[in-house]
Motif scaffolding. Structure first.
Motif, PDB file in Angstrom:
ATOM      1  N   TYR A  96      11.008 -13.033  17.811  1.00  0.00           N
ATOM      2  CA  TYR A  96      11.004 -13.100  16.352  1.00  0.00           C
ATOM      3  C   TYR A  96      12.423 -12.851  15.837  1.00  0.00           C
ATOM      4  N   TYR A  97      12.834 -13.664  14.863  1.00  0.00           N
ATOM      5  CA  TYR A  97      14.165 -13.503  14.284  1.00  0.00           C
ATOM      6  C   TYR A  97      14.107 -13.651  12.771  1.00  0.00           C
ATOM      7  N   VAL A  98      14.948 -12.880  12.091  1.00  0.00           N
ATOM      8  CA  VAL A  98      15.158 -13.047  10.658  1.00  0.00           C
ATOM      9  C   VAL A  98      16.533 -13.679  10.493  1.00  0.00           C
ATOM     10  N   LEU A  99      16.555 -14.939  10.099  1.00  0.00           N
ATOM     11  CA  LEU A  99      17.805 -15.687   9.976  1.00  0.00           C
ATOM     12  C   LEU A  99      18.202 -15.756   8.506  1.00  0.00           C
ATOM     13  N   PRO A 100      19.383 -15.227   8.137  1.00  0.00           N
ATOM     14  CA  PRO A 100      19.830 -15.320   6.747  1.00  0.00           C
ATOM     15  C   PRO A 100      19.870 -16.773   6.273  1.00  0.00           C
ATOM     16  N   ALA A 101      19.469 -16.990   5.024  1.00  0.00           N
ATOM     17  CA  ALA A 101      19.440 -18.352   4.490  1.00  0.00           C
ATOM     18  C   ALA A 101      20.832 -18.971   4.463  1.00  0.00           C
ATOM     19  N   SER A 102      21.853 -18.151   4.317  1.00  0.00           N
ATOM     20  CA  SER A 102      23.217 -18.680   4.285  1.00  0.00           C
ATOM     21  C   SER A 102      23.561 -19.406   5.580  1.00  0.00           C
ATOM     22  N   VAL A 103      23.077 -18.895   6.707  1.00  0.00           N
ATOM     23  CA  VAL A 103      23.329 -19.544   8.005  1.00  0.00           C
ATOM     24  C   VAL A 103      22.561 -20.855   8.094  1.00  0.00           C
TER      25      VAL A 103
ATOM     26  N   THR B 209       0.824  -1.215   0.000  1.00  0.00           N
ATOM     27  CA  THR B 209       0.000   0.000   0.000  1.00  0.00           C
ATOM     28  C   THR B 209       0.854   1.258   0.000  1.00  0.00           C
ATOM     29  N   HIS B 210       1.990   1.190   0.664  1.00  0.00           N
ATOM     30  CA  HIS B 210       2.864   2.362   0.774  1.00  0.00           C
ATOM     31  C   HIS B 210       4.025   2.317  -0.229  1.00  0.00           C
ATOM     32  N   ASP B 211       3.918   1.453  -1.236  1.00  0.00           N
ATOM     33  CA  ASP B 211       4.932   1.350  -2.300  1.00  0.00           C
ATOM     34  C   ASP B 211       6.337   1.134  -1.755  1.00  0.00           C
ATOM     35  N   ILE B 212       6.422   0.352  -0.706  1.00  0.00           N
ATOM     36  CA  ILE B 212       7.723   0.023  -0.116  1.00  0.00           C
ATOM     37  C   ILE B 212       8.288  -1.254  -0.723  1.00  0.00           C
ATOM     38  N   ALA B 213       7.435  -2.252  -0.880  1.00  0.00           N
ATOM     39  CA  ALA B 213       7.835  -3.539  -1.451  1.00  0.00           C
ATOM     40  C   ALA B 213       6.596  -4.239  -1.990  1.00  0.00           C
ATOM     41  N   VAL B 214       6.828  -5.152  -2.920  1.00  0.00           N
ATOM     42  CA  VAL B 214       5.738  -5.987  -3.443  1.00  0.00           C
ATOM     43  C   VAL B 214       6.085  -7.434  -3.133  1.00  0.00           C
TER      44      VAL B 214
ATOM     45  N   THR C   6       2.877  -4.545  10.887  1.00  0.00           N
ATOM     46  CA  THR C   6       2.690  -5.431  12.032  1.00  0.00           C
ATOM     47  C   THR C   6       3.994  -6.105  12.445  1.00  0.00           C
ATOM     48  N   LEU C   7       4.755  -6.553  11.449  1.00  0.00           N
ATOM     49  CA  LEU C   7       6.051  -7.185  11.711  1.00  0.00           C
ATOM     50  C   LEU C   7       7.065  -6.590  10.734  1.00  0.00           C
ATOM     51  N   PRO C   8       7.880  -5.641  11.177  1.00  0.00           N
ATOM     52  CA  PRO C   8       8.774  -4.897  10.280  1.00  0.00           C
ATOM     53  C   PRO C   8      10.025  -5.672   9.880  1.00  0.00           C
ATOM     54  N   TYR C   9       9.810  -6.764   9.156  1.00  0.00           N
ATOM     55  CA  TYR C   9      10.942  -7.637   8.827  1.00  0.00           C
ATOM     56  C   TYR C   9      11.868  -7.048   7.761  1.00  0.00           C
ATOM     57  N   LEU C  10      11.373  -6.057   7.005  1.00  0.00           N
ATOM     58  CA  LEU C  10      12.243  -5.463   5.982  1.00  0.00           C
ATOM     59  C   LEU C  10      13.399  -4.671   6.583  1.00  0.00           C
ATOM     60  N   SER C  11      13.288  -4.293   7.851  1.00  0.00           N
ATOM     61  CA  SER C  11      14.422  -3.630   8.510  1.00  0.00           C
ATOM     62  C   SER C  11      15.619  -4.571   8.576  1.00  0.00           C
ATOM     63  N   ALA C  12      15.336  -5.877   8.720  1.00  0.00           N
ATOM     64  CA  ALA C  12      16.414  -6.869   8.711  1.00  0.00           C
ATOM     65  C   ALA C  12      16.985  -7.014   7.300  1.00  0.00           C
ATOM     66  N   CYS C  13      16.110  -6.907   6.280  1.00  0.00           N
ATOM     67  CA  CYS C  13      16.587  -6.962   4.899  1.00  0.00           C
ATOM     68  C   CYS C  13      17.563  -5.819   4.614  1.00  0.00           C
ATOM     69  N   ASP C  14      17.254  -4.644   5.158  1.00  0.00           N
ATOM     70  CA  ASP C  14      18.154  -3.500   4.975  1.00  0.00           C
ATOM     71  C   ASP C  14      19.548  -3.818   5.506  1.00  0.00           C
TER      72      ASP C  14
ATOM     73  N   GLY D  81       9.074 -11.775  -3.643  1.00  0.00           N
ATOM     74  CA  GLY D  81       8.702 -10.476  -4.190  1.00  0.00           C
ATOM     75  C   GLY D  81       9.925  -9.632  -4.464  1.00  0.00           C
ATOM     76  N   ILE D  82       9.742  -8.320  -4.472  1.00  0.00           N
ATOM     77  CA  ILE D  82      10.846  -7.408  -4.786  1.00  0.00           C
ATOM     78  C   ILE D  82      10.869  -6.259  -3.785  1.00  0.00           C
ATOM     79  N   TYR D  83      12.089  -5.882  -3.391  1.00  0.00           N
ATOM     80  CA  TYR D  83      12.292  -4.785  -2.444  1.00  0.00           C
ATOM     81  C   TYR D  83      13.600  -4.100  -2.780  1.00  0.00           C
ATOM     82  N   ARG D  84      13.544  -2.798  -2.988  1.00  0.00           N
ATOM     83  CA  ARG D  84      14.728  -1.992  -3.312  1.00  0.00           C
ATOM     84  C   ARG D  84      15.512  -2.595  -4.480  1.00  0.00           C
ATOM     85  N   GLY D  85      14.773  -3.078  -5.481  1.00  0.00           N
ATOM     86  CA  GLY D  85      15.402  -3.628  -6.678  1.00  0.00           C
ATOM     87  C   GLY D  85      15.968  -5.018  -6.514  1.00  0.00           C
ATOM     88  N   LYS D  86      15.739  -5.641  -5.367  1.00  0.00           N
ATOM     89  CA  LYS D  86      16.263  -6.972  -5.095  1.00  0.00           C
ATOM     90  C   LYS D  86      15.133  -8.000  -4.991  1.00  0.00           C
TER      91      LYS D  86
END
Length: 206
Positions: A149-156, A51-56, A192-200, A94-99
């Motif tokens: 809640y944790y965002v674990l990189p797939a590499s790990v 909705t806020h054009d942050i990511a799709v 609700t869950l700002p997981y894109l901050s971990a993507c940054d 999806g896509i976020y910041r061209g990634k």
């Protein structure tokens, strides 16, 4: 309902309370004043991001081939047997910041570990290929009992998955290992869950 993979093997999500789909369909977990599963929190977050054009980013549909349906009532059909048309990969992309973004979401009631039985080999291989081609890939893990809640990189995840059958390998990720190698996130209002901050953070170190 009986659901099978394309090779005919059965899919059974009733033997593990850790699986997200099982927890989503059978019970609600409570956070603060709202009762939500991890899947619901992510879905609401994705609506906010779009909705806020942050990511799709969307949850992937599950391709099913229905082979048996009962009609106990004229107005109601019950699926008795179905097959996965192809092995499932991960929950979201999806896509976020061209990634390109690709990730799985899992819940566990264990306090000290996260079992590898939550994953299938083809899901790991999918994440491995996406990483190889430059995607941002990870797992969102919720420790239900601890409400963490944790965002674990797939590499790990992939590194320790590959080690599990070696002499010193383990069949799970310890809570301590996740704490040390993942990005902790806190539920919020919007999203609700700002997981894109971990993507940054992952993008800044890649």
């Amino acid at each position: 309902m009986s659901i099978k993979y394309p090779d005919g093997s059965s899919y059974n999500n009733e033997n593990s309370s850790d699986r997200l789909n099982n927890s989503t369909s059978n019970k609600e977990t409570i956070f603060g004043d709202r009762g939500m599963t991890l899947e619901q929190e992510i879905n609401q977050s994705n609506i906010y991001y779009r909705t806020h054009d942050i990511a799709v980013i969307y949850k992937k549909p599950i391709p099913l081939q229905i082979v048996k349906v009962d009609y106990p009532k004229r107005s109601k059909a019950v699926i008795r047997e179905a097959y996965f048309r192809q092995p499932s990969t991960t929950d979201y992309n999806g896509i976020y910041r061209g990634k390109y973004i690709d990730f799985e979401a899992k819940e566990t009631r264990h306090k000290t570990m996260f079992p590898f039985t939550n994953f299938h080999e083809h899901q790991i291989e999918h994440l491995r290929k996406c990483l190889k081609l430059g995607g941002i890939c990870f797992v969102i893990i919720r420790f239900v009992t601890l409400n963490e809640y944790y965002v674990l990189p797939a590499s790990v995840l992939i590194k320790h998955w590959d080690l599990q059958n070696t002499k010193d390998g383990k069949k799970s990720l310890s809570h301590q290992l996740i704490v040390e190698n993942a990005y902790s996130i806190e539920p919020s209002f919007n999203p609700t869950l700002p997981y894109l901050s971990a993507c940054d953070k992952m993008m800044s170190t890649s």
